[in-house]
Scaffold this active site. Structure first.
Site, mmCIF file in Angstrom:
data_model
loop_
_atom_site.group_PDB
_atom_site.id
_atom_site.type_symbol
_atom_site.label_atom_id
_atom_site.label_comp_id
_atom_site.label_asym_id
_atom_site.label_seq_id
_atom_site.Cartn_x
_atom_site.Cartn_y
_atom_site.Cartn_z
ATOM 1 N N ARG A 66 0.846 -1.215 0.000
ATOM 2 C CA ARG A 66 0.000 0.000 0.000
ATOM 3 C C ARG A 66 0.876 1.257 0.000
ATOM 4 N NH1 ARG A 66 -3.443 2.621 4.775
ATOM 5 N NH2 ARG A 66 -4.802 3.970 3.544
ATOM 6 N N HIS A 70 0.761 4.478 -2.547
ATOM 7 C CA HIS A 70 0.526 5.845 -2.080
ATOM 8 C C HIS A 70 1.704 6.755 -2.395
ATOM 9 C CE1 HIS A 70 -3.173 5.340 0.632
ATOM 10 N NE2 HIS A 70 -3.112 4.327 -0.202
ATOM 11 N N ASN A 98 -3.952 9.060 3.485
ATOM 12 C CA ASN A 98 -2.838 8.274 4.023
ATOM 13 C C ASN A 98 -3.115 7.778 5.443
ATOM 14 O OD1 ASN A 98 -1.282 8.255 1.738
ATOM 15 N ND2 ASN A 98 -0.258 10.192 2.217
ATOM 16 N N HIS A 194 -5.852 -5.940 -2.695
ATOM 17 C CA HIS A 194 -6.766 -6.032 -1.551
ATOM 18 C C HIS A 194 -7.122 -7.484 -1.215
ATOM 19 C CE1 HIS A 194 -8.139 -1.566 -2.109
ATOM 20 N NE2 HIS A 194 -6.951 -1.676 -1.553
HETATM 21 C C1 HEM Z 1 -9.209 3.333 -5.796
HETATM 22 C C2 HEM Z 1 -8.133 2.764 -5.361
HETATM 23 C C3 HEM Z 1 -7.935 2.350 -3.935
HETATM 24 C C4 HEM Z 1 -8.612 2.717 -2.809
HETATM 25 C C5 HEM Z 1 -9.792 3.657 -2.677
HETATM 26 C C6 HEM Z 1 -7.984 2.020 -1.709
HETATM 27 C C7 HEM Z 1 -8.367 2.135 -0.402
HETATM 28 C C8 HEM Z 1 -7.846 1.414 0.641
HETATM 29 C C9 HEM Z 1 -8.292 1.503 2.001
HETATM 30 C C10 HEM Z 1 -9.388 2.419 2.513
HETATM 31 C C11 HEM Z 1 -7.560 0.635 2.714
HETATM 32 C C12 HEM Z 1 -7.668 0.361 4.208
HETATM 33 C C13 HEM Z 1 -6.723 1.253 4.986
HETATM 34 C C14 HEM Z 1 -6.926 1.043 6.463
HETATM 35 O O1 HEM Z 1 -8.022 1.344 6.927
HETATM 36 O O2 HEM Z 1 -6.002 0.574 7.142
HETATM 37 C C15 HEM Z 1 -6.640 -0.005 1.827
HETATM 38 C C16 HEM Z 1 -5.751 -0.967 2.200
HETATM 39 C C17 HEM Z 1 -4.841 -1.519 1.346
HETATM 40 N N1 HEM Z 1 -4.621 -1.156 0.025
HETATM 41 FE FE1 HEM Z 1 -5.817 -0.002 -1.092
HETATM 42 N N2 HEM Z 1 -6.960 1.270 -2.184
HETATM 43 C C18 HEM Z 1 -6.891 1.436 -3.532
HETATM 44 C C19 HEM Z 1 -5.975 0.878 -4.386
HETATM 45 C C20 HEM Z 1 -4.913 0.126 -3.991
HETATM 46 C C21 HEM Z 1 -3.822 -0.276 -4.835
HETATM 47 C C22 HEM Z 1 -3.687 0.102 -6.301
HETATM 48 C C23 HEM Z 1 -2.977 -1.011 -4.072
HETATM 49 C C24 HEM Z 1 -1.661 -1.633 -4.416
HETATM 50 C C25 HEM Z 1 -1.289 -1.985 -5.587
HETATM 51 C C26 HEM Z 1 -3.561 -1.099 -2.745
HETATM 52 C C27 HEM Z 1 -3.050 -1.824 -1.708
HETATM 53 C C28 HEM Z 1 -3.615 -1.920 -0.459
HETATM 54 C C29 HEM Z 1 -3.171 -2.856 0.559
HETATM 55 C C30 HEM Z 1 -2.101 -3.925 0.412
HETATM 56 C C31 HEM Z 1 -3.934 -2.593 1.693
HETATM 57 C C32 HEM Z 1 -3.820 -3.281 3.063
HETATM 58 C C33 HEM Z 1 -2.855 -2.456 3.909
HETATM 59 C C34 HEM Z 1 -2.622 -2.996 5.289
HETATM 60 O O3 HEM Z 1 -3.129 -4.053 5.642
HETATM 61 O O4 HEM Z 1 -1.895 -2.305 6.048
HETATM 62 N N3 HEM Z 1 -4.707 -0.364 -2.728
HETATM 63 N N4 HEM Z 1 -6.821 0.491 0.559
#
Ligand code: HEM
Length: 326
Positions: A66, A70, A98, A194
């Site tokens: 993530r 970002h 973030n 995800h």
């Molecule tokens: C429209 C695009 C995206 C949105 C709106 C989005 C939104 C989010 C949100 C809200 C979370 C949860 C954060 C939290 O509450 O801890 C999250 C987690 C995550 N996102 Fe996304 N995301 C998007 C695209 C992506 C992309 C393109 C990637 C990587 C290539 C990604 C990788 C991750 C990962 C691995 C997590 C888990 C992080 C953790 O467990 O610490 N996301 N994302």
């Protein structure tokens, strides 16, 4: 007055165009052998750090994937997201999108090891790109090559963080990814990230009380999440979290797509991908093709790692990832 407002708008538009042009750079000058002379063990050093940390805290690897996203979609992969805010200067880290971003300590640890072996050689942007690649591999994804030679940015502004919100409409998100050179298919593949890690209830609690553009959440999942999150907002310091893919939260696999197709996903924007005409066929394909997903996910991550990089003499090579050299 009108002219002043007009010029502010023009300046903002010019800045936006400049940023998007910078984002279009795809890292053609990067090279996998970039540190062959100056830090030949750079990849092994980052890998060893990541491996050691992964076995004590498996939640770090998803966090690093993530973190790379970002970083790379705001001013390109220039480690601007790693700059820590100070009482005098804010930075990207402080921006709302973030929220709950983690993994900074892992990059710092890798960078300390790199500095000990080859002072001043390896940029923080390269350290992050390598750490995210290792994260994918440690989570069972395919290993991919990371071309190196990124430079670190000298600007980190919370107001430039325009990452999509979890409740963004998919049409807007597809346009946003397209502006950065990613097709609808590549966007769907990147969303597959995800399949690891999780989200805090503040990102999806509002979905538990009624349908949204993603449609209605599967009823069993909705009840489970009501148990986890409660129906009312809690202070952010007590914001619970849930895994995206509770069966295999630390494995890069194609489960995410099957979840989308049965309305068993947490984020609204993800859920909309299952029914949107530009993305639904890709969701169905990757739900049925585990091997193709692993391959394409690594390719898409490699492409993400090259978005809008700084090369040559641009920027600097930071000594400490959380602050500029000067
Ligand atoms: C429209 C695009 C995206 C949105 C709106 C989005 C939104 C989010 C949100 C809200 C979370 C949860 C954060 C939290 O509450 O801890 C999250 C987690 C995550 N996102 Fe996304 N995301 C998007 C695209 C992506 C992309 C393109 C990637 C990587 C290539 C990604 C990788 C991750 C990962 C691995 C997590 C888990 C992080 C953790 O467990 O610490 N996301 N994302």
């Amino acid at each position: 007055m009108v002219t002043m407002v007009g010029s502010v708008v023009v300046i903002r538009l010019l800045l936006m165009v400049q940023l998007l042009l910078a984002m279009a750079a795809t890292g053609e000058a990067l090279d996998t052998a970039y540190y062959a002379a100056t830090c030949p063990d750079a990849e092994a050093i980052v890998h060893n750090t990541m491996e050691r940390l992964h076995y004590t805290d498996p939640t770090l690897a998803p966090a690093l994937i993530r973190l790379l996203f970002h970083d790379c979609f705001v001013r390109g992969c220039d480690a601007s997201v790693l700059i820590a805010p100070t009482p005098r200067y804010s930075s990207e880290r402080a921006a709302i999108p973030n929220y709950a971003l983690r993994g900074f300590g892992a990059v710092d640890a890798a960078k300390r090891a790199l500095e000990a072996a080859c002072p001043g050689a390896v940029s923080c942007a390269d350290a992050l790109a390598l750490a995210a690649r290792d994260a994918v591999e440690l989570l069972g994804g395919c290993r991919y090559d990371v071309a190196l030679g990124r430079r670190d940015g000298t600007r980190s502004d919370p107001w430039e963080v325009d990452l999509p919100a979890p409740f963004a409409r998919l049409d807007d998100v597809l346009a946003y990814f397209a502006a950065r050179g990613f097709s609808a298919e590549e966007t769907v593949v990147l969303f597959g990230a995800h399949t690891v890690g999780g989200a805090h209830c503040s990102s999806f609690r509002y979905r538990l009380t009624g349908p949204d553009s993603g449609g209605a959440m599967d009823e069993t999942l909705r009840r489970d999440m009501l148990d986890t999150c409660g129906a009312a907002d809690l202070p952010l310091d007590t914001d619970p979290a849930a895994f995206f893919d509770p069966d295999t939260p630390f494995t890069v696999d194609n489960n995410y797509y099957a979840q989308l197709m049965s309305n068993r996903t947490l984020l609204q924007v993800d859920q909309e991908a299952a029914t949107h005409p530009d993305t639904a066929p890709h969701v169905a394909y990757y739900a049925a093709s585990p091997g193709a997903f692993l391959q394409r996910f690594s390719e898409a991550m490699a492409k993400l790692s090259n978005a809008g990089v700084l090369e040559g003499d641009a920027g600097e090579v930071r000594k400490v990832c959380s602050r500029y050299n000067t």
